[in-house]
Design a protein around this motif. Structure first.
Motif, mmCIF file in Angstrom:
data_model
loop_
_atom_site.group_PDB
_atom_site.id
_atom_site.type_symbol
_atom_site.label_atom_id
_atom_site.label_comp_id
_atom_site.label_asym_id
_atom_site.label_seq_id
_atom_site.Cartn_x
_atom_site.Cartn_y
_atom_site.Cartn_z
ATOM 1 N N TYR A 112 -1.977 -5.044 -5.943
ATOM 2 C CA TYR A 112 -1.962 -3.621 -6.309
ATOM 3 C C TYR A 112 -3.321 -3.134 -6.809
ATOM 4 C CZ TYR A 112 3.082 -3.590 -5.605
ATOM 5 O OH TYR A 112 4.328 -3.675 -5.056
ATOM 6 N N PRO A 113 -3.984 -3.873 -7.695
ATOM 7 C CA PRO A 113 -5.326 -3.426 -8.084
ATOM 8 C C PRO A 113 -6.305 -3.364 -6.915
ATOM 9 C CG PRO A 113 -4.466 -4.933 -9.721
ATOM 10 C CD PRO A 113 -3.510 -4.963 -8.554
ATOM 11 N N LEU A 149 -2.182 -0.026 -15.492
ATOM 12 C CA LEU A 149 -1.924 -1.342 -16.069
ATOM 13 C C LEU A 149 -0.947 -2.061 -15.153
ATOM 14 C CD1 LEU A 149 -2.026 -3.481 -18.307
ATOM 15 C CD2 LEU A 149 -0.222 -2.198 -19.492
ATOM 16 N N ASP A 150 -1.366 -3.178 -14.585
ATOM 17 C CA ASP A 150 -0.517 -3.983 -13.705
ATOM 18 C C ASP A 150 -0.089 -5.223 -14.476
ATOM 19 O OD1 ASP A 150 0.791 -5.243 -11.638
ATOM 20 O OD2 ASP A 150 -1.002 -5.622 -10.445
ATOM 21 N N VAL A 177 0.836 -1.201 0.000
ATOM 22 C CA VAL A 177 0.000 0.000 0.000
ATOM 23 C C VAL A 177 0.876 1.258 0.000
ATOM 24 C CG1 VAL A 177 -0.417 0.351 2.480
ATOM 25 C CG2 VAL A 177 -2.206 0.894 0.839
ATOM 26 N N ASP A 178 2.092 1.154 0.528
ATOM 27 C CA ASP A 178 3.028 2.269 0.455
ATOM 28 C C ASP A 178 3.296 2.649 -1.006
ATOM 29 O OD1 ASP A 178 3.711 3.299 2.962
ATOM 30 O OD2 ASP A 178 5.845 2.984 2.607
ATOM 31 N N GLY A 180 0.074 -11.280 -10.554
ATOM 32 C CA GLY A 180 0.191 -12.384 -9.604
ATOM 33 C C GLY A 180 -1.156 -12.856 -9.093
ATOM 34 N N ALA A 181 -1.118 -13.912 -8.346
ATOM 35 C CA ALA A 181 -2.352 -14.528 -7.849
ATOM 36 C C ALA A 181 -3.083 -13.643 -6.851
ATOM 37 C CB ALA A 181 -2.036 -15.875 -7.208
ATOM 38 N N THR A 182 -2.349 -12.832 -6.107
ATOM 39 C CA THR A 182 -2.988 -12.017 -5.070
ATOM 40 C C THR A 182 -3.668 -10.779 -5.624
ATOM 41 O OG1 THR A 182 -1.005 -10.706 -4.628
ATOM 42 C CG2 THR A 182 -1.295 -12.760 -3.352
#
Length: 153
Positions: A123-124, A113-114, A84-85, A118-120
């Motif tokens: 960031y979005p 655009l990420d 989150v930082d 990844g699976a987690t």
């Protein structure tokens, strides 16, 4: 609680972890709480991947309203405060950019655009909940795509 001055001033985790609040929102975290041997404050064993996953799940539920977040056991578990930082510093960069000044005040105009989400899909998830940004996330791993889709839904 001790303030973690290395974290962004808007970071909700800057003052450490409120384990009472976290356990209330995510009871499964309780089994991982222990006393730190040095100052007797509550903590978890950060070398235990299950404990870290439970802490992150509790943080996401308690502070970001994310009720379901999961990923396969062999996949990486991102530290929520650090991730989150990055989002907060990106917001700062956008705010200071003359061409994006209006966009930062109108979250629906920020589009990210990420690549390699990844699976987690962290960031979005964090960018959408903290700032209302819109993301397009991509990955080449079918398991990551499927898991990220479930996390977002």
């Amino acid at each position: 609680m001790t303030t973690k001055t290395a974290l962004h001033p808007r970071n909700k985790h800057r003052h450490g972890y409120d384990f009472t609040r976290l356990i209330k929102s995510y009871p499964a975290l309780a089994v991982f709480i222990k006393k730190n041997e040095f100052n007797q404050k509550e903590t978890i064993d950060f070398s235990n991947s299950e404990a870290v996953k439970a802490l992150n799940s509790a943080l996401l539920k308690s502070y970001y309203g994310i009720s379901h977040w999961d990923f396969p056991q062999s996949y990486l578990c991102p530290p929520i405060p650090g991730r989150v930082d990055y989002i907060h510093y990106l917001a700062d960069l956008l705010k200071h950019s003359a061409t994006n000044l209006a966009a930062i005040n109108m979250p629906s105009k920020v589009k990210v655009l990420d690549i390699g989400t990844g699976a987690t899909c962290i960031y979005p998830i964090l960018g959408a909940t903290e700032y209302g940004w819109h993301f397009v996330a991509s990955d080449i791993d079918p398991v990551s795509v499927k898991t990220a889709s479930v996390n977002v839904s």
